[in-house]
Each structure stands twice: as C-alpha cells, then as structure tokens.
Design an enzyme around this catalytic site. Structure first.
Site, PDB file in Angstrom:
ATOM      1  N   CYS A 105       0.817  -1.219   0.000  1.00  0.00           N
ATOM      2  CA  CYS A 105       0.000   0.000   0.000  1.00  0.00           C
ATOM      3  C   CYS A 105       0.844   1.259   0.000  1.00  0.00           C
ATOM      4  O   CYS A 105       1.976   1.272   0.465  1.00  0.00           O
ATOM      5  CB  CYS A 105      -0.843   0.052   1.258  1.00  0.00           C
ATOM      6  SG  CYS A 105      -1.952  -1.302   1.435  1.00  0.00           S
ATOM      7  N   ARG A 116       4.866  -0.059  -6.407  1.00  0.00           N
ATOM      8  CA  ARG A 116       4.886  -0.933  -5.232  1.00  0.00           C
ATOM      9  C   ARG A 116       3.898  -2.086  -5.354  1.00  0.00           C
ATOM     10  O   ARG A 116       3.950  -3.013  -4.555  1.00  0.00           O
ATOM     11  CB  ARG A 116       4.559  -0.117  -3.980  1.00  0.00           C
ATOM     12  CG  ARG A 116       5.599   0.941  -3.693  1.00  0.00           C
ATOM     13  CD  ARG A 116       5.074   1.927  -2.692  1.00  0.00           C
ATOM     14  NE  ARG A 116       4.963   1.307  -1.396  1.00  0.00           N
ATOM     15  CZ  ARG A 116       5.849   1.445  -0.433  1.00  0.00           C
ATOM     16  NH1 ARG A 116       6.914   2.160  -0.636  1.00  0.00           N
ATOM     17  NH2 ARG A 116       5.679   0.865   0.734  1.00  0.00           N
ATOM     18  N   TRP A 128      -3.058  -2.680  -1.281  1.00  0.00           N
ATOM     19  CA  TRP A 128      -2.688  -4.057  -1.605  1.00  0.00           C
ATOM     20  C   TRP A 128      -3.343  -4.887  -0.501  1.00  0.00           C
ATOM     21  O   TRP A 128      -2.886  -4.882   0.642  1.00  0.00           O
ATOM     22  CB  TRP A 128      -1.168  -4.206  -1.599  1.00  0.00           C
ATOM     23  CG  TRP A 128      -0.684  -5.535  -2.087  1.00  0.00           C
ATOM     24  CD1 TRP A 128      -0.526  -5.933  -3.382  1.00  0.00           C
ATOM     25  CD2 TRP A 128      -0.266  -6.644  -1.282  1.00  0.00           C
ATOM     26  NE1 TRP A 128      -0.056  -7.212  -3.434  1.00  0.00           N
ATOM     27  CE2 TRP A 128       0.115  -7.680  -2.170  1.00  0.00           C
ATOM     28  CE3 TRP A 128      -0.194  -6.881   0.092  1.00  0.00           C
ATOM     29  CZ2 TRP A 128       0.569  -8.916  -1.715  1.00  0.00           C
ATOM     30  CZ3 TRP A 128       0.261  -8.117   0.541  1.00  0.00           C
ATOM     31  CH2 TRP A 128       0.638  -9.111  -0.376  1.00  0.00           C
ATOM     32  N   ASN A 174      -1.621   1.828   6.003  1.00  0.00           N
ATOM     33  CA  ASN A 174      -0.756   0.733   5.545  1.00  0.00           C
ATOM     34  C   ASN A 174      -0.462  -0.139   6.748  1.00  0.00           C
ATOM     35  O   ASN A 174      -0.142   0.396   7.817  1.00  0.00           O
ATOM     36  CB  ASN A 174       0.586   1.260   5.025  1.00  0.00           C
ATOM     37  CG  ASN A 174       0.444   2.012   3.735  1.00  0.00           C
ATOM     38  OD1 ASN A 174      -0.639   2.078   3.172  1.00  0.00           O
ATOM     39  ND2 ASN A 174       1.550   2.579   3.279  1.00  0.00           N
ATOM     40  N   GLY A 175      -0.508  -1.443   6.575  1.00  0.00           N
ATOM     41  CA  GLY A 175      -0.173  -2.339   7.676  1.00  0.00           C
ATOM     42  C   GLY A 175      -1.349  -3.218   8.054  1.00  0.00           C
ATOM     43  O   GLY A 175      -2.285  -3.396   7.266  1.00  0.00           O
ATOM     44  N   GLU A 182      17.813 -17.478  -7.786  1.00  0.00           N
ATOM     45  CA  GLU A 182      17.422 -16.107  -8.118  1.00  0.00           C
ATOM     46  C   GLU A 182      16.923 -16.026  -9.568  1.00  0.00           C
ATOM     47  O   GLU A 182      15.946 -15.320  -9.857  1.00  0.00           O
ATOM     48  CB  GLU A 182      18.615 -15.165  -7.867  1.00  0.00           C
ATOM     49  CG  GLU A 182      18.410 -13.709  -8.243  1.00  0.00           C
ATOM     50  CD  GLU A 182      17.253 -13.011  -7.524  1.00  0.00           C
ATOM     51  OE1 GLU A 182      16.704 -13.554  -6.562  1.00  0.00           O
ATOM     52  OE2 GLU A 182      16.891 -11.916  -7.979  1.00  0.00           O
ATOM     53  N   LYS A 218      13.190 -14.785 -10.606  1.00  0.00           N
ATOM     54  CA  LYS A 218      12.905 -13.700 -11.569  1.00  0.00           C
ATOM     55  C   LYS A 218      11.924 -14.173 -12.626  1.00  0.00           C
ATOM     56  O   LYS A 218      10.985 -13.470 -12.967  1.00  0.00           O
ATOM     57  CB  LYS A 218      14.176 -13.224 -12.290  1.00  0.00           C
ATOM     58  CG  LYS A 218      15.153 -12.345 -11.564  1.00  0.00           C
ATOM     59  CD  LYS A 218      14.644 -11.016 -11.124  1.00  0.00           C
ATOM     60  CE  LYS A 218      14.012 -11.157  -9.775  1.00  0.00           C
ATOM     61  NZ  LYS A 218      14.596 -10.622  -8.625  1.00  0.00           N
ATOM     62  N   GLU A 226       8.452 -14.515 -11.120  1.00  0.00           N
ATOM     63  CA  GLU A 226       7.848 -13.237 -10.731  1.00  0.00           C
ATOM     64  C   GLU A 226       7.259 -12.483 -11.915  1.00  0.00           C
ATOM     65  O   GLU A 226       6.170 -11.939 -11.827  1.00  0.00           O
ATOM     66  CB  GLU A 226       8.912 -12.319 -10.092  1.00  0.00           C
ATOM     67  CG  GLU A 226       9.266 -12.665  -8.682  1.00  0.00           C
ATOM     68  CD  GLU A 226      10.341 -11.737  -8.131  1.00  0.00           C
ATOM     69  OE1 GLU A 226      10.164 -11.247  -7.014  1.00  0.00           O
ATOM     70  OE2 GLU A 226      11.359 -11.498  -8.814  1.00  0.00           O
ATOM     71  N   HIS A 282      18.543 -36.985  -8.098  1.00  0.00           N
ATOM     72  CA  HIS A 282      17.774 -37.386  -6.908  1.00  0.00           C
ATOM     73  C   HIS A 282      16.309 -36.988  -7.027  1.00  0.00           C
ATOM     74  O   HIS A 282      15.603 -36.934  -6.031  1.00  0.00           O
ATOM     75  CB  HIS A 282      18.402 -36.779  -5.656  1.00  0.00           C
ATOM     76  CG  HIS A 282      19.803 -37.260  -5.422  1.00  0.00           C
ATOM     77  ND1 HIS A 282      20.087 -38.522  -4.969  1.00  0.00           N
ATOM     78  CD2 HIS A 282      20.989 -36.660  -5.644  1.00  0.00           C
ATOM     79  CE1 HIS A 282      21.398 -38.682  -4.899  1.00  0.00           C
ATOM     80  NE2 HIS A 282      21.977 -37.561  -5.306  1.00  0.00           N
ATOM     81  N   LYS A 317       6.209  -4.281  -3.991  1.00  0.00           N
ATOM     82  CA  LYS A 317       7.575  -3.883  -3.642  1.00  0.00           C
ATOM     83  C   LYS A 317       7.586  -3.596  -2.157  1.00  0.00           C
ATOM     84  O   LYS A 317       6.598  -3.079  -1.627  1.00  0.00           O
ATOM     85  CB  LYS A 317       7.908  -2.604  -4.423  1.00  0.00           C
ATOM     86  CG  LYS A 317       9.366  -2.193  -4.371  1.00  0.00           C
ATOM     87  CD  LYS A 317      10.152  -2.920  -5.401  1.00  0.00           C
ATOM     88  CE  LYS A 317      11.627  -2.599  -5.331  1.00  0.00           C
ATOM     89  NZ  LYS A 317      12.415  -3.683  -5.956  1.00  0.00           N
TER      90      LYS A 317
END
Ligand code: HGA
Length: 611
Positions: free
Chosen positions: A2, A27, A75, A100-101, A484, A488, A491, A507, A606
C-alpha cells in the site's frame, strides 16, 4: 504494498495526490482512493478498483476540489480487492482514514464498535481505525488528541493518515511498524509512505520514527510528537537521488533501466570502500574493526531475493573469512527458538529496510545476545538502518521495478566487502585480499560487457515464451544464483520455475526433464565445472533442451540441444554477481514476449511491509 499520500496546501491538492499515487504504483496494489475536504468544509471521497488511471478517470468525471486531502493505493490483506474495501475508509460523513499495515486486534475492536452503534461497510481491518478515531473525536477537543487516544487501542503495524471535516486544513499521521515521511514544502506540507511519492513537490523530508504522531496544518506547519506525546524536533533531510529515479528515461520498463544501471551502481557501492590492496573496514562504521575482530559466527536473515544474496555470502564468508555462517528466511527465523553461539554477528539484508519480517527478526534478535547487528540496506533512514548497530548502504538508488535487480547485485557487492572486511581482521592472506580488491575494481566494466550481450539473450528468450516450466541449475555459490534466476522468471513471466543444485538432479528433478522443460545452467570457470558438465550431459541424454551461460574459457560449445552464451572471464569468486545479469535479462525478455506487467507483476508488491 500500500501507498499513502497526503497534502495540506494553498492550492487544490487533487493533482498532487494523484501524481503521488502514480509514483507509488510501482509498489504493487489492487485499488486506489482519495478523500479531500472541500472549500465548503465537506469531506468527499472517490475510490476505484484497479489502476490509479481508473481513479483518475473517476476524478475526471467528479473532481475533488479542496486544499487538504489524503490518498491511498491498497494491496489487500484483509478483505478482497473491491471498491468498498479500498481506502480511504470513513466513519460517517466527516472523517476518513488511509492505512498501511495490519491491525491485529481488529476483530475485537470491530465487535466493540458495532456494540457501540458503528456501522461497518468494508471487510478491512482498517475501518476500525476510522470509527475509533471518530468516537475519540467526540470525546476530545481536536483530531490530534482523538488520533492519539485511538492509537492506544491499536495492536499491529500501521502508517496512518486521517482527515476530518471538523478539523479543516489538518492531517494527522502516525507510524508504528510501517514507514511514513513528511514532505516539507514552502507554505505547504505533505505526507507519504515513500519520499518518491512527493518528489514532484519537495526534496526535503522528515523521516518519522517509530511511535511518532504528526500534525500537518495550513501554512506548511508540521508538528511531530514522539510515542510519549512530547513535541520533538526531527531533522529535515534532503533527498539526494534526484527525481530522475522515478522516471523510466528512454527505457521501456523500470526493470530494464535498473538492469542497465548496474555497472554504475556497483561502482557506487564500492566507492570509498576499497583501499589499495584491502577493503576499508571502517566503511561499516567506526566500531566495526573492534567488533569484527571478535566475530566467530555469522547469522544472515533476509527474505526473497535478499535471502539469495545471503546464501551466496555464506560461500564467500566461509571460504575467505573462515567463519561459520547460517542463512535463513526472516519469516522462519523470527518464530524459531534460535540458539545463538557467543560472538555471533547478526546480519540483515533488505532493499527497503522496511521489510516487515526482516525488521521483526532484527527486533527478535536484539533479545538473543548477539554480538552486534549489521544492516545491508538500500534506503538510508529506514527502520532497519536506524535500529541496527552497524550498517552498509548498498547505494543502488531507488529501485522501482517490483522484481529486484540492481538491489541484488549491489547487495552481493556489499557482502563481498563484508567478506573482505571480516577476512582482513581474521588474517585472510594479503595476496588474496589484493586479488579480490582488483577483481572488484574491474567488475563494473565486466558487467557492461555482459549487458552488451542483450541482443543474444533476447534471441534466446523466444524459446521460453510458449513454455510452462523451466529448471535452473547451478553448483556452489551459483546454486543461489540459479534460485534467483528461477525467482525472476516466476515473478515477471509467471512461468513455473525451479532451481536445484546441479548435483541433486538425479535425486528427483531429472524425472521432469523432457523436450518441454528447458534447463538453464550457469557454468563459470570454477572447481565444480567438470562436475557440472557431467550434470548437463545427464540432461541432454533425456532430451532436455539446455541453455548454458558459460565462461568464454571453459570450452562448452553449442551442439544439438545445447544453446551456449559465452560470458567474459571473471575472477571465479565474483562470478555469482556477473552470472546474475543474463538471468535477469532472460526473464525480462520472456516477460515482454508474454506481455505481462513487467514492473508490477500480478499479486506482488515492492517492499513487503506486512507480515
Ligand atoms: N490491512 C489493510 C492495508 C493493507 C496493506 O498495508 N497492504 O500493504 C487492508 O487490507 O486494506
């Protein structure tokens, strides 16, 4: 996550608030809204699901004139994304809140407020704040007192901004666990969850501290009160990165711009921190030398991409500094009964310095008897930096793309500096230190050379656009790089990707390999090369299509079913940094081909400021 914007000005604030929201779009969010107190003293609100552009359209039809207002991008954490759940939330017609939160005791508060006659319109936790403040406003003389009394009832994390028709020209803000800054203007004042939201109106900011409450009023008046309610002076800081950081320049996406900034920001991360033949330990602060010489263990805690950086650092710290290292994701660490050996250094990694789990891990660690805490972070003045004993800024500049790129490679650069600093106080051979320092100095140039391979990487990306899965392989310090690379791809292109240490292939994951499963491998010139070559043969033998990023000197050449891109030779210790780049570019081009929202991938945000 948010975003909050607020403004009290001598002009209409709608355009300022809307531009602020646009700047926070990066964000990640699902809906947006705004509330403004009109010149006649009435509170008016507009909200829309989806992008800020949808809110702008709504404002085009029904503008919000007025000189005092708040706005928000949401968000969702409590209640699905919908217009009713979008902020601002109102209590009656006169009071509005953005938040926010997470308010953890919202259920109990909701029951209490419902019993008291308050009607709830949304499913959010935030709405309790609106009603609580409204109830307190009836009992106290002004909005500031009402907010303070309401805050005393809240459990959880918040950054808040409140306006009220009964207090025209006033915004009250508060922070606990979520960032909030005041933008200082001439005759006007602003509020933002991130300074980037306000760079179009000011470059001077007050970073609020935990528990602070702030009142903005007409004429640009800013009054800050600490958690105990005492008026305090907080330093006004000038934002140094300029406003260019918030624009894409000539690039199609922020992510691409940020990938291409890496030679410059890696150089910035090294600036002033390297001596002739060794790293400067004092870059970590005046007390670093004394503290580092006592370190016998290192615990690294982080989330997401930062966690992968920590995993690479484990290989470096054990090899060059000879210290045992544990690396863990913050959301697990914070709930574990951690056993802390004597003289353990606690290291956190976070781009924003506001990552909720990492911050909570730091606070949890403080009670556990660590030698000291070190934050490796990109945002000066962030909570993580302020609350740690030592810090090293990564100097990447604002990162807007949700998928982290330059923040990761500068974290790795900073972690190599940490390795050298710890190595230096623990007798790492001077020759090795000098060799690594020279290699670090040459790194930005090599990064430029890898970026010049972009057209070839773009050509490779066409092979992925129709695929649904991909497998990334690496060995040693390149296993986290494979992780990583897979992250990417997931995402931003929404292709399911997994990463394995190449030795683990037989394995289990080898069962998945067929012509529909592209396998990507990084093959630097290190001691594990021969082993990796055998693993690649195992893939080929099962008809898997291989994409190998290989050192120009290792002798891996293209053949049927094997596409190879040669990278310039690099000191093997620094190869994890260099080999990250082609994986970033590959994901980027695959996402562009697939037409996804590269800078704001679905469901992601973000700077994850909620747990
Ligand atoms: N809990 C609030 C705000 C969510 C948030 O801060 N996201 O980053 C809601 O769900 O509306």
């Amino acid at each position: 996550m948010c975003g909050i914007v607020g403004a009290v000005a001598e002009r209409n604030v709608e355009a300022i608030l809307l531009e602020g929201l646009r700047r926070l779009e990066y964000r990640g969010y699902d809906s947006a809204g705004m509330a403004v107190v009109s010149p006649q003293g009435a509170l008016q609100r507009r909200r829309a699901v989806g992008k800020v552009a949808a809110l702008a359209e709504c404002l085009g039809d029904a503008p919000l004139p007025g000189r005092c207002g708040i706005a928000h991008t949401r968000w969702a954490t409590h209640g699905r994304p919908s217009e009713t759940n979008a902020h601002p939330h109102q209590s009656g017609e006169g009071l509005a809140v953005v938040h926010n939160g997470i308010i953890e005791n919202h259920e109990a508060l909701r029951r209490e407020l419902v019993a008291d006659g308050y009607r709830f319109d949304s499913e959010t936790d935030t709405e309790v704040v609106a009603h609580l403040v409204a109830r307190e406003r009836g009992r106290h003389a002004d909005l500031l007192a009402a907010v303070r009394h309401a805050l005393a009832r809240l459990e959880g994390a918040y950054a808040l901004a409140v306006v009220s028709a009964d207090d025209p020209g006033t915004i009250v803000g508060a922070r606990k666990g979520s960032p909030l800054v005041v933008g200082v203007g001439i005759g006007e004042a602003f509020l933002g969850s991130d300074p980037l939201a306000l760079l179009q109106v000011t470059d001077r900011f007050v970073y609020l501290e935990e528990g602070d409450v702030v009142r903005l009023s007409a004429g640009g008046r800013v009054e800050v009160f600490d958690a105990a309610g005492a008026a305090v002076k907080r330093e006004v800081q000038t934002f140094e990165h300029g406003d260019g950081a918030a624009s894409k320049g000539d690039y199609r996406h922020f992510m691409l711009k940020e990938i291409h900034e890496q030679p410059a920001v890696i150089a910035a991360a090294l600036e002033g921190r390297l001596g002739e033949r060794a790293a400067l330990v004092e870059s970590f602060g005046p007390e670093a030398e004394a503290l580092f010489s006592r370190v016998r263990q290192v615990h690294i805690v982080a989330c997401g991409t930062s966690y992968h950086a920590g995993m690479v650092a484990r290989y470096w710290l054990e090899r060059f500094a000879g210290v045992p290292v544990q690396v863990e994701v913050a959301s697990e660490y914070r709930y574990r009964r951690v056993v802390v050996p004597e003289d353990t250094l606690f290291v956190t990694l976070s781009q924003s310095g506001e990552t909720a789990d990492t911050l909570a891990a730091l606070r949890f660690a403080r009670e556990r008897g660590y030698l000291a805490s070190l934050a490796i972070c990109n945002v000066p003045g962030s909570s993580l930096v302020r609350e740690s004993d030592l810090c090293l800024m990564t100097q990447a500049g604002p990162e807007i793309g949700v998928a982290s790129t330059k923040a990761f490679t500068t974290q790795l650069t900073a972690l190599m500096l940490l390795t050298l600093a710890l190595g230096r106080v623990r007798d790492l051979a001077e020759e090795t230190q000098a060799e690594l320092v020279a290699a670090l100095r040459g790194l930005p140039r090599l990064v430029e050379r890898v970026l010049a391979l972009d057209p070839q990487i773009e050509a490779l990306s066409t092979a992925f656009a129709e695929k649904h899965h991909a497998l990334f392989l690496g060995r040693g310090a390149h296993f986290p790089i494979a992780l990583e690379g897979a992250l990417k791809l997931k995402e931003i292109s929404y292709i399911h990707a997994e990463a394995y240490p190449a030795g683990e292939l037989k394995h289990g994951p080898l069962a998945l390999v067929d012509s529909e499963m592209p396998v990507i491998s990084v093959a630097p010139n290190d001691e594990l090369l021969d082993k990796l070559k055998s693993n690649l043969q195992e893939v080929r033998a099962r008809g898997g299509e291989l994409f190998v990023f290989a050192d120009e000197r290792v002798g891996i050449e293209e053949a049927e079913g094997i596409r190879v891109l040669h990278l310039p030779h690099v000191h093997e210790a620094l190869a994890p940094i260099l080999y990250t780049l082609p994986l970033q570019l590959l994901s980027y081009h695959v996402a562009v081909l697939k037409g996804t929202d590269v800078d704001q991938p679905r469901n992601l945000a973000k700077s994850v400021t909620v747990e």
